[in-house]
Scaffold this active site. Structure first.
Site, PDB file in Angstrom:
ATOM      1  N   THR A 117       1.240  -9.083   2.442  1.00  0.00           N
ATOM      2  CA  THR A 117       1.107  -7.989   3.411  1.00  0.00           C
ATOM      3  C   THR A 117      -0.289  -7.386   3.411  1.00  0.00           C
ATOM      4  O   THR A 117      -0.986  -7.393   2.380  1.00  0.00           O
ATOM      5  CB  THR A 117       2.127  -6.882   3.049  1.00  0.00           C
ATOM      6  OG1 THR A 117       1.846  -5.720   3.830  1.00  0.00           O
ATOM      7  CG2 THR A 117       2.020  -6.462   1.593  1.00  0.00           C
ATOM      8  N   TYR A 141       4.866  -0.604  -2.794  1.00  0.00           N
ATOM      9  CA  TYR A 141       5.166  -1.834  -2.053  1.00  0.00           C
ATOM     10  C   TYR A 141       3.972  -2.790  -2.094  1.00  0.00           C
ATOM     11  O   TYR A 141       4.106  -3.966  -2.472  1.00  0.00           O
ATOM     12  CB  TYR A 141       5.538  -1.493  -0.602  1.00  0.00           C
ATOM     13  CG  TYR A 141       5.546  -2.687   0.311  1.00  0.00           C
ATOM     14  CD1 TYR A 141       6.378  -3.773   0.049  1.00  0.00           C
ATOM     15  CD2 TYR A 141       4.715  -2.747   1.430  1.00  0.00           C
ATOM     16  CE1 TYR A 141       6.374  -4.884   0.879  1.00  0.00           C
ATOM     17  CE2 TYR A 141       4.715  -3.854   2.263  1.00  0.00           C
ATOM     18  CZ  TYR A 141       5.545  -4.917   1.979  1.00  0.00           C
ATOM     19  OH  TYR A 141       5.532  -6.020   2.793  1.00  0.00           O
TER      20      TYR A 141
HETATM   21  C1  UD1 Z   1       3.855  -0.604   8.432  1.00  0.00           C
HETATM   22  C2  UD1 Z   1       3.909  -0.562   6.960  1.00  0.00           C
HETATM   23  C3  UD1 Z   1       2.960  -1.595   6.393  1.00  0.00           C
HETATM   24  C4  UD1 Z   1       3.285  -2.957   6.948  1.00  0.00           C
HETATM   25  C5  UD1 Z   1       3.224  -2.865   8.455  1.00  0.00           C
HETATM   26  C6  UD1 Z   1       3.572  -4.147   9.114  1.00  0.00           C
HETATM   27  C7  UD1 Z   1       4.496   1.730   6.415  1.00  0.00           C
HETATM   28  C8  UD1 Z   1       3.943   3.077   6.089  1.00  0.00           C
HETATM   29  N1  UD1 Z   1       3.568   0.770   6.581  1.00  0.00           N
HETATM   30  O1  UD1 Z   1       2.558  -0.219   8.807  1.00  0.00           O
HETATM   31  O2  UD1 Z   1       3.040  -1.656   5.009  1.00  0.00           O
HETATM   32  O3  UD1 Z   1       2.333  -3.887   6.481  1.00  0.00           O
HETATM   33  O4  UD1 Z   1       4.120  -1.879   8.907  1.00  0.00           O
HETATM   34  O5  UD1 Z   1       4.923  -4.410   8.997  1.00  0.00           O
HETATM   35  O6  UD1 Z   1       5.687   1.503   6.506  1.00  0.00           O
HETATM   36  N2  UD1 Z   1       3.535   5.299  14.962  1.00  0.00           N
HETATM   37  C9  UD1 Z   1       3.798   6.349  15.828  1.00  0.00           C
HETATM   38  N3  UD1 Z   1       5.103   6.662  16.068  1.00  0.00           N
HETATM   39  C10 UD1 Z   1       6.153   5.981  15.510  1.00  0.00           C
HETATM   40  C11 UD1 Z   1       5.867   4.916  14.625  1.00  0.00           C
HETATM   41  C12 UD1 Z   1       4.536   4.609  14.369  1.00  0.00           C
HETATM   42  O7  UD1 Z   1       2.885   6.995  16.352  1.00  0.00           O
HETATM   43  O8  UD1 Z   1       7.312   6.326  15.764  1.00  0.00           O
HETATM   44  C13 UD1 Z   1       2.130   4.920  14.724  1.00  0.00           C
HETATM   45  C14 UD1 Z   1       1.693   5.006  13.277  1.00  0.00           C
HETATM   46  O9  UD1 Z   1       1.183   6.276  12.968  1.00  0.00           O
HETATM   47  C15 UD1 Z   1       0.624   3.906  13.243  1.00  0.00           C
HETATM   48  C16 UD1 Z   1       1.155   2.858  14.216  1.00  0.00           C
HETATM   49  O10 UD1 Z   1       2.023   3.572  15.088  1.00  0.00           O
HETATM   50  O11 UD1 Z   1      -0.596   4.387  13.743  1.00  0.00           O
HETATM   51  C17 UD1 Z   1       1.916   1.738  13.557  1.00  0.00           C
HETATM   52  O12 UD1 Z   1       2.911   2.269  12.709  1.00  0.00           O
HETATM   53  P1  UD1 Z   1       4.081   1.353  12.080  1.00  0.00           P
HETATM   54  O13 UD1 Z   1       4.637   0.470  13.118  1.00  0.00           O
HETATM   55  O14 UD1 Z   1       5.010   2.262  11.359  1.00  0.00           O
HETATM   56  O15 UD1 Z   1       3.318   0.409  11.057  1.00  0.00           O
HETATM   57  P2  UD1 Z   1       2.251   0.786   9.922  1.00  0.00           P
HETATM   58  O16 UD1 Z   1       2.450   2.155   9.439  1.00  0.00           O
HETATM   59  O17 UD1 Z   1       0.902   0.382  10.417  1.00  0.00           O
END
Ligand code: UD1
Length: 330
Positions: A117, A141
């Site tokens: 990852t 993780y």
């Molecule tokens: C998550 C994991 C990471 C993993 C990656 C790929 C966490 C904290 N991190 O990353 O370890 O490698 O997925 O599977 O779990 N966002 C919103 N609203 C939402 C959800 C997300 O604004 O409801 C934003 C987040 O702030 C971020 C982006 O969207 O900027 C992506 O978020 P997310 O899909 O949760 O993935 P990561 O946090 O990047």
């Protein structure tokens, strides 16, 4: 070739199993169904409900199915959960990998593709993250995956395994033929959540942070289509005696999309405004996480087919609406 896919009842593992079957391999899925779903195991794959810490059963499986290669996806993968339950994560991801490697050693199975990852990096302040960065995981993780990587490399030094480690960035989308997709209840990943909102399963999408140092102020990620990621595993297996041998490769497209880019892609696909609200960033969130993905294309001759945010979002929406329809029917 007979290939064991651990975690093959999960989101990514099931797509890998599908890609292997499409490619003509025999597939055995080993999954304890703690988060995976039996229904996601493709027809055509053998299924064994087994916990990775059950070394004897794993070793028996290797013999029973004549396993020639292992794709190891089974793991606990939710970063915030790992902060709350570090020992559970270390046990599942490190001990689980250790016993799998022992079973491979006992069965003289040498070929391994290991799912790692981007969470092994601490990308603060960099725009593109290459494999040459020193890993510095922030979460248990990421640390558990980094230790598992280390075991794989050490085993290769001892001459017992040939490996490719694939470090996934943000995996999204669904099988274009609708055979699998993200099905985890209470998923937190952006594109999954956005698809649920678009399909009416949630009321709004919360944007976590609008003041990041990015072009539109929202978080930027490298979203890679799950079917392209699955193909990277097939390519790695085929190149394991060549350029992919004992290599560690980032899996992304090398292109960032913001939260607002994702919202606009959903709106283009549905023709409707997506209800959103704004909240502060989540603890541990980062501004920008984008892969330097050149090594993957070079080493594996990987030619992604779905390198397009609109396509990723469309496939996610199609899967989500299919899921909702089947829930209504049941
Ligand atoms: C998550 C994991 C990471 C993993 C990656 C790929 C966490 C904290 N991190 O990353 O370890 O490698 O997925 O599977 O779990 N966002 C919103 N609203 C939402 C959800 C997300 O604004 O409801 C934003 C987040 O702030 C971020 C982006 O969207 O900027 C992506 O978020 P997310 O899909 O949760 O993935 P990561 O946090 O990047």
């Amino acid at each position: 070739m007979s290939i064991l896919v651990t975690g093959g009842a999960g989101y990514i593992g099931s797509h890998i199993a599908l890609a292997l079957l499409d490619d003509g391999s025999d597939v055995v899925v080993a999954d304890n169904l703690s988060t995976g779903l039996r229904a996601l195991v493709p027809a055509g794959a053998a299924f064994e409900r087994v916990d990775l810490r059950d070394r004897e059963k794993l070793a028996d499986l290797m013999v029973e199915y004549g396993v020639e290669a292992v794709i190891h996806c089974a793991a606990s993968t939710v970063v915030p959960d790992s902060v709350m339950d570090p020992l559970g994560y270390y046990e599942n991801n490190i001990l689980g990998t250790l016993t799998l490697l022992q079973a491979m050693q006992a069965g003289k199975v040498r070929r391994l593709i290991f799912s790692s990852t981007a969470a092994v990096y601490n990308p603060e302040g960099r725009s593109l993250i290459s494999e040459h960065e020193n890993p510095d995981p922030v979460s248990p993780y990421g640390a558990s995956k980094l230790m598992a990587e280390r075991m794989v490399r050490d085993m290769a030094v001892a001459g017992d395994v040939d490996f490719t480690i694939l470090r996934y960035f943000n995996v999204a989308g669904a099988d274009p033929m609708g055979r699998s997709g993200q099905s985890t209840p209470a998923a937190t990943h952006l594109i999954k959540v956005a698809a649920e909102v678009a399909c009416g399963a949630r009321s709004t999408l919360t944007i976590f942070g609008t003041e990041w140092p990015t072009p539109d102020g929202t978080g930027v990620r490298d979203y890679v289509h799950v079917s392209d990621l699955a193909q990277a595993h097939i390519s790695a297996l085929k190149s394991l005696d060549g350029p992919a041998h004992n290599s560690t490769l980032n899996c992304g497209y090398g292109r960032g999309s913001s939260v607002r880019d994702v919202i606009h892609a959903v709106e283009r696909a549905t023709g409707e405004v997506l209800p959103v609200n704004v909240a502060p960033a989540r603890p541990g969130d980062l501004a920008e996480v984008v892969a330097d993905a050149r090594a993957l294309r070079r080493a594996l001759n990987w030619k992604p087919q779905y390198d397009d945010l609109d396509v990723i979002v469309r496939h996610s929406l199609e899967w989500e609406s299919k899921r909702m329809l089947s829930q209504l029917e049941n």
